[in-house]
Design a protein around this motif. Structure first.
Motif, PDB file in Angstrom:
ATOM      1  N   PHE A 160     -22.361  15.623  31.548  1.00 28.11           N
ATOM      2  CA  PHE A 160     -21.895  16.550  32.330  1.00 28.11           C
ATOM      3  C   PHE A 160     -21.107  18.017  30.754  1.00 28.11           C
ATOM      4  CE2 PHE A 160     -21.299  13.928  35.465  1.00 28.11           C
ATOM      5  CZ  PHE A 160     -21.994  14.695  36.294  1.00 28.11           C
ATOM      6  N   SER A 165     -13.532  22.403  28.284  1.00 31.30           N
ATOM      7  CA  SER A 165     -12.600  21.338  29.267  1.00 31.30           C
ATOM      8  C   SER A 165     -12.660  20.411  28.857  1.00 31.30           C
ATOM      9  CB  SER A 165     -12.834  21.553  30.675  1.00 31.30           C
ATOM     10  OG  SER A 165     -13.967  19.853  30.942  1.00 31.30           O
ATOM     11  N   SER A 166     -12.516  19.247  28.076  1.00 28.33           N
ATOM     12  CA  SER A 166     -12.735  17.731  27.300  1.00 28.33           C
ATOM     13  C   SER A 166     -11.671  17.734  26.773  1.00 28.33           C
ATOM     14  CB  SER A 166     -13.692  17.185  27.197  1.00 28.33           C
ATOM     15  OG  SER A 166     -14.201  17.962  25.837  1.00 28.33           O
ATOM     16  N   GLN A 205      -7.125  19.206  35.350  1.00 27.19           N
ATOM     17  CA  GLN A 205      -8.634  19.424  35.776  1.00 27.19           C
ATOM     18  C   GLN A 205      -9.594  19.727  34.085  1.00 27.19           C
ATOM     19  OE1 GLN A 205      -7.473  24.119  35.294  1.00 27.19           O
ATOM     20  NE2 GLN A 205      -9.074  23.858  34.192  1.00 27.19           N
ATOM     21  N   SER A 206     -10.646  18.931  34.968  1.00 24.16           N
ATOM     22  CA  SER A 206     -11.491  17.965  33.300  1.00 24.16           C
ATOM     23  C   SER A 206     -12.750  18.288  34.070  1.00 24.16           C
ATOM     24  CB  SER A 206     -11.194  17.134  32.589  1.00 24.16           C
ATOM     25  OG  SER A 206     -11.060  16.039  33.723  1.00 24.16           O
ATOM     26  N   ASP A 207     -14.432  18.103  33.241  1.00 23.80           N
ATOM     27  CA  ASP A 207     -15.287  17.956  33.899  1.00 23.80           C
ATOM     28  C   ASP A 207     -15.691  16.703  34.229  1.00 23.80           C
ATOM     29  OD1 ASP A 207     -17.743  18.841  35.006  1.00 23.80           O
ATOM     30  OD2 ASP A 207     -18.442  20.018  33.780  1.00 23.80           O
ATOM     31  N   SER A 528     -12.083  13.322  39.638  1.00 21.35           N
ATOM     32  CA  SER A 528     -11.766  15.457  38.613  1.00 21.35           C
ATOM     33  C   SER A 528     -11.920  16.281  39.380  1.00 21.35           C
ATOM     34  CB  SER A 528     -12.878  15.311  37.533  1.00 21.35           C
ATOM     35  OG  SER A 528     -14.440  15.031  38.023  1.00 21.35           O
ATOM     36  N   LEU A 530     -12.377  20.925  38.627  1.00 19.84           N
ATOM     37  CA  LEU A 530     -13.465  21.581  37.526  1.00 19.84           C
ATOM     38  C   LEU A 530     -13.011  23.126  38.796  1.00 19.84           C
ATOM     39  CD1 LEU A 530     -12.577  21.980  35.021  1.00 19.84           C
ATOM     40  CD2 LEU A 530     -15.801  21.557  34.937  1.00 19.84           C
ATOM     41  N   ASN A 532     -14.825  26.518  39.926  1.00 15.63           N
ATOM     42  CA  ASN A 532     -15.871  26.993  40.136  1.00 15.63           C
ATOM     43  C   ASN A 532     -14.931  28.326  39.818  1.00 15.63           C
ATOM     44  OD1 ASN A 532     -18.636  25.393  39.872  1.00 15.63           O
ATOM     45  ND2 ASN A 532     -17.320  24.555  41.961  1.00 15.63           N
ATOM     46  N   THR A 545     -15.453  22.275  42.250  1.00 16.14           N
ATOM     47  CA  THR A 545     -16.084  21.266  41.913  1.00 16.14           C
ATOM     48  C   THR A 545     -15.413  19.417  41.863  1.00 16.14           C
ATOM     49  OG1 THR A 545     -16.333  20.729  39.038  1.00 16.14           O
ATOM     50  CG2 THR A 545     -18.433  22.455  40.543  1.00 16.14           C
ATOM     51  N   LYS A 574     -20.795  14.332  41.225  1.00 14.83           N
ATOM     52  CA  LYS A 574     -20.268  15.808  41.143  1.00 14.83           C
ATOM     53  C   LYS A 574     -20.815  16.868  41.848  1.00 14.83           C
ATOM     54  CE  LYS A 574     -19.679  19.352  37.920  1.00 14.83           C
ATOM     55  NZ  LYS A 574     -19.780  20.115  36.600  1.00 14.83           N
TER      56      LYS A 574
END
Length: 744
Positions: A160, A165-166, A205-207, A528, A530, A532, A545, A574
């Motif tokens: 991913f 986002s990380s 929020q993160s993937d 998790s 995130l 859209n 997501t 996911k």
């Protein structure tokens, strides 16, 4: 004392040199929780008759205080080396993680996969960027668009995209929007941690792949003076400094100053011989006020200026750059200012607050290929101009207490982040380019057609709770977080606005079983989310997501050794992935709908060891079966773009501890990345590659060191991905860098 000192060294990536045997036998004070190296060493040695200082940026000397005839003096006594090996080498193995729990829990006990890269590994492998530091980490695929001259950190975690986002620095998210991303120079970092798998229960929020947490160097009370000068391939020269020490006699005020100046080029060159630039200026000062062992306040800042040649896109059949040196460029200016406050109250609870403000100004001129005909490549000129202001603050309360047979480490926190983005792009014409006889240095008209012009407001608030509960040999980790997020986008071209408001709860549950042998099996579940982007056909925003992961693993750290082996099996789903919306007859409406799904399953194995015989080892293997399981574009069963199914790496390093070669360290590594695809339709196959890296260093003295690093020794040519059969991104070519570091 020896074990406690070595534990601090492992976590910080430092070598500790201690004095004669009678001092080694001294009993130190307990050190627990997240704190700086300075605070940890001062706490450990308080009242023991021992003191300490930095010999250089990577080595601490511990020494005894003796009473001289005319007063007190600090006397260095015949040192013996007790930290990990006989060459004052530091360890590849970390003792604790700040990212995985925010509480400094030992890596061995965390019920989730986490890798920590300390100073020893960063220096040995010669990492020149954050992404390069992650080359030998399982489950991580980097440089998916090649070594990007713009400086973006392209990172894939367990299949991913974690690029936007990380990224976290000192526990706070480095907010990103569109092309505006904060950059971090590896020279200003103590450690880099990778927490794999969904992590929204702590960070919001993160993937679904995880987060990358970086820790900055912090002020020290003992004198630290180090300067580095390096020269490498493509005429790249870099100078760096790392200064620190006390500002007052009672050492309540201390400072650190880290800086980098680079005048360099990238591996990319145009047909006329012009190379794409890679210049940087960075300065990161910090100052700490610590009036007591219980209270500290550290104020931090950073200023960074990057100038590069912009985007590197190749026309693959003839291996020429599509852009032009007269036009292509990338410029970023960023600045940050913040603080970290910690106070331990009389009841044993600790309150902490981290805050950071930052601003990014980014400008990019690039030329894209939009077609080809008999006259050559049809090109389009694009100009981007963006600014981003951000603020992030995290306040938490940490306490340890008993309830019957249960021991608790309770963390309660509230964080808030916000940003304001102003983004614009213009399109224009660019002269066509003959790919077989390219002419560069042509005039490219300034783009004037507005492609987009918008402002965006982002706000997120999160309330989180985590309790690490010990019952006999069991450690239960229970966590939950409630997030409230809103964005408002004003489109200045269409005159429309879009508001997004959502709230989300993320959970995390894990259990570890601790044995006397150092074998720790664990099982965990984590989530998790995130947001859209965009709007559906009904004019409404999409649900975010969501990622759900089950992970079963085991960690093994043999007692009395500096080694850690981890094995993890994971299953991530996911959901709410955007996929084309289909109307009557299965024809696309031109809009998306959040009904897609991606599943990632696999196994990761990681082993690290720093042996007393002089060997350092880092090895890992990842098998990642990622599949599109729900999709309206006909891609069900395919592997998502950019994701290799297998990866493996091995790094071996040997440090000589005696004889004529005392002070010499030699290392080398193999990195393998399997095949991947450039599109979700799996029509563009990208071959895998195996490359060789080398590293060597020689200690001229306790305070001077020479180093040589080689990336991609055989100069293997490969592409990291392809957007089409005619447009690919070149991988790292051979890079040789020589460095001298001197402490004074």
């Amino acid at each position: 004392m020896t074990r406690a000192v070595n534990d601090i060294g492992r976590v910080a990536g430092l070598s500790i040199v201690m004095p004669d045997e009678d001092a080694v036998a001294v009993r130190g004070n307990p050190v627990q929780g997240a704190m700086s190296v300075d605070a940890a060493m001062s706490t450990l040695l308080a009242g023991t008759g021992l003191s300490w200082r930095f010999a250089n940026a990577g080595t601490i000397h511990v020494f005894r205080r003796t009473r001289a005839a005319e007063g007190s003096a600090d006397v260095m006594l015949a040192p013996i080396r007790v930290a990990r090996d006989s060459n004052e080498a530091t360890s590849f193995v970390a003792g604790a993680s700040g990212t995985a729990s925010k509480t400094g829990t030992p890596v061995l006990e965390v019920p989730q996969s986490v890798s920590v890269i300390g100073q020893r590994q960063l220096e040995t492998q010669g990492a020149r960027s954050v992404t390069e530091a992650l080359r030998y980490v399982p489950g991580v695929n980097i440089e998916t668009y090649g070594p990007d001259p713009k400086g973006f950190e392209w990172i894939m975690l367990r299949g991913f995209n974690g690029q936007s986002s990380s990224a976290y620095l000192d526990g706070l998210r480095q907010i990103a929007s569109n092309y505006s991303h904060f950059r971090t120079d590896p020279h200003q970092l103590e450690t880099i941690e990778v927490l794999r798998g969904p992590s929204s229960a702590l960070y919001g929020q993160s993937d679904a792949g995880g987060v990358v947490g970086k820790t900055s160097k912090r002020p020290v009370t003992e004198p630290l003076r180090e300067a580095e000068l390096s020269y490498g391939s493509f005429a790249t020269t870099q100078a760096a400094i790392d200064f620190g020490g006390a500002l007052t006699e009672d050492k309540t005020l201390s400072y650190r100053l880290v800086g980098v100046a680079r005048d360099g080029n990238t591996q990319y060159s145009y047909g006329d011989g012009t190379r794409m630039k890679d210049d940087r200026l960075m300065l990161a000062p910090s100052i700490t006020w610590a009036p007591s062992d219980a209270t500290s306040l550290t104020v931090t800042a950073q200023a960074l200026r990057d100038r590069s040649g912009g985007t590197a896109i190749f026309f693959t059949p003839t291996d020429i750059l599509v852009g032009d040196p007269n036009f292509s460029r990338s410029e970023q200016d960023q600045k940050t200012l913040g603080y970290e406050f910690s106070h331990r109250m009389d009841n044993g609870w600790t309150v902490r607050q981290n805050l950071r403000y930052g601003r990014v100004d980014f400008d990019l001129d690039m030329i894209a290929m939009i077609g080809a005909d008999a006259t050559g490549l049809t090109r389009q000129a694009r100009r981007f101009s963006e600014s981003l202001d951000s603020l992030a603050v995290d306040t938490n309360l940490l306490g340890e207490f008993q309830t019957g047979r249960l021991s608790h480490k309770l963390l309660i926190g509230l964080d808030h982040s916000r940003s304001d983005t102003d983004a614009r792009r213009w399109n224009g014409t660019a002269p066509s380019l003959n790919p077989y006889a390219p002419v560069y240095g042509v005039d490219v008209p300034t783009p004037t057609t507005v492609a987009y012009d918008y402002t965006e407001e982002y706000r997120q608030t999160g309330l989180y709770v985590q309790d690490e509960i010990r019952l006999d040999r069991f450690l239960f980790t229970l966590g939950g977080r409630q997030d409230w997020l809103s964005t408002k986008t004003d489109d200045h071209v269409t005159g429309t606005a879009r508001d997004v408001d959502l709230d989300n709860f993320s959970g995390r549950v894990g259990v570890s079983y601790l044995t006397d042998s150092g074998f720790v099996p664990y099982l965990s579940y984590s989530e998790s989310f995130l947001p859209n982007p965009g709007l559906g056909s009904d004019g409404r925003t999409f649900d975010p997501t969501r990622g759900q992961q089950w992970e079963l693993g085991a960690k093994y750290q043999p007692s009395g050794t500096d080694a850690l082996l981890t094995v993890a099996l994971f299953d991530i789903t996911k959901s709410n992935v955007l996929t084309p919306e289909l109307g009557p007859g299965g024809i696309s409406t031109g809009y998306n709908i959040a009904t897609g799904e991606i599943r990632s399953r696999g196994i990761e194995v990681e082993g690290k060891a720093s042996l007393g015989s002089g060997w350092d080892i880092a090895a890992n293997y990842s098998y990642n079966d990622v599949e599109i399981t729900e999709d309206n574009a006909g891609n069900v069963g395919n592997r998502p773009a950019l994701v290799p199914k297998s990866q493996a790496s091995l790094w071996l390093n040997y440090s000589f501890g005696s004889g004529a070669l005392d002070g010499l360290s030699l290392g080398g590594g193999l990195r393998h990345v399997g095949t991947s695809f450039g599109d979700n339709g799996n029509t563009i196959k990208v071959d895998g590659r195996t490359v060789i890296d080398l590293g060597a260093s020689y200690a001229l003295s306790e305070t001077a060191r020479l180093a040589l690093n080689v990336t991609n020794l055989t100069d293997k040519e490969y592409f990291t991905t392809c957007a089409s059969a005619y447009s690919c991104y070149e991988g790292d070519r051979r890079m040789v860098t020589a460095k001298i570091a001197i402490g004074f």
